[in-house]
Design an enzyme around this catalytic site. Sequence first.
Site, PDB file in Angstrom:
ATOM      1  N   LEU A 147      39.707  39.836  41.785  1.00 23.58           N
ATOM      2  CA  LEU A 147      39.790  41.045  41.555  1.00 23.58           C
ATOM      3  C   LEU A 147      41.124  41.334  41.103  1.00 23.58           C
ATOM      4  CD1 LEU A 147      37.865  42.689  44.683  1.00 23.58           C
ATOM      5  CD2 LEU A 147      37.089  42.473  41.999  1.00 23.58           C
ATOM      6  N   ASP A 148      41.439  42.296  40.247  1.00 22.23           N
ATOM      7  CA  ASP A 148      42.741  42.895  39.651  1.00 22.23           C
ATOM      8  C   ASP A 148      43.630  43.396  40.965  1.00 22.23           C
ATOM      9  OD1 ASP A 148      42.148  42.156  37.234  1.00 22.23           O
ATOM     10  OD2 ASP A 148      41.825  44.487  36.541  1.00 22.23           O
ATOM     11  N   LYS A 149      44.620  43.423  40.928  1.00 24.66           N
ATOM     12  CA  LYS A 149      45.705  43.843  41.987  1.00 24.66           C
ATOM     13  C   LYS A 149      45.190  45.132  42.480  1.00 24.66           C
ATOM     14  CE  LYS A 149      50.571  44.959  42.682  1.00 24.66           C
ATOM     15  NZ  LYS A 149      50.552  46.519  42.447  1.00 24.66           N
TER      16      LYS A 149
END
Length: 233
Positions: A62-64
């Site tokens: 998942l993105d930051k």
Amino acid sequence: MPSFDPAMLLRRVLHKDGRVIVLDKPPGIAVHKGAGYGDNLEAHFDQLRFGEAENPGLAHRLDKDTSGCLVLGRDKASLAELGKLFSQGRVDKVYWAIAAGDIAGASGSIDAPLMRRSADKRSWWMKADPAGDPSLTHWRVLGRADGLTWLELRPETGRTHQLRVHCAHIGHPIAGDAVYGGDRARSAARHLHLHARAIGLPQPGAAALAVTAPPPEHMQSLLAACGWSDERA
């Protein structure tokens, strides 16, 4: 957004069995080392062994700044099995997003191939381009407010930044997306309003595992404006 406290990692476990852990990923922290963001979740996976000899591993990313359901495999065999499920598109992924603007219609699909903006492999910024990799996202409106739309997003493919680029591509960037949304997204919210709401994992000889993550605190005010309430969590 508050800094990450490793001590809260155990409290963010949504599901645990012999092969899988599903974690409620907090926003604002990278999932793995080497992402250039300093601290990362993977550095603290020793807290999630639960008696195993080795740390669990990431089954996907998942993105930051994206929150919500993050799947871990508890051993190498489980990770290999989960990797196949994700690569074969057999995992049911549901995201919530707050998009800028009032999207016309109740549902639809975004079919826009994606590729990197730059040939530099260190860059992960993406763009919609006919020469890119096939990328498909289905969307459904869950609620609306003045100048905002609460969306359910179901990606069929798993390209880098797919949901963020697709929403921007149709003219409705995700609130708080400073990379793809420009001033319009920044004016709607300070932080990215993208949440991995639910995950469905096939299980051998059993019903699919379905796990849901509550929306993060920073999204709740705009979700409420669009019609969400704790009773619908």
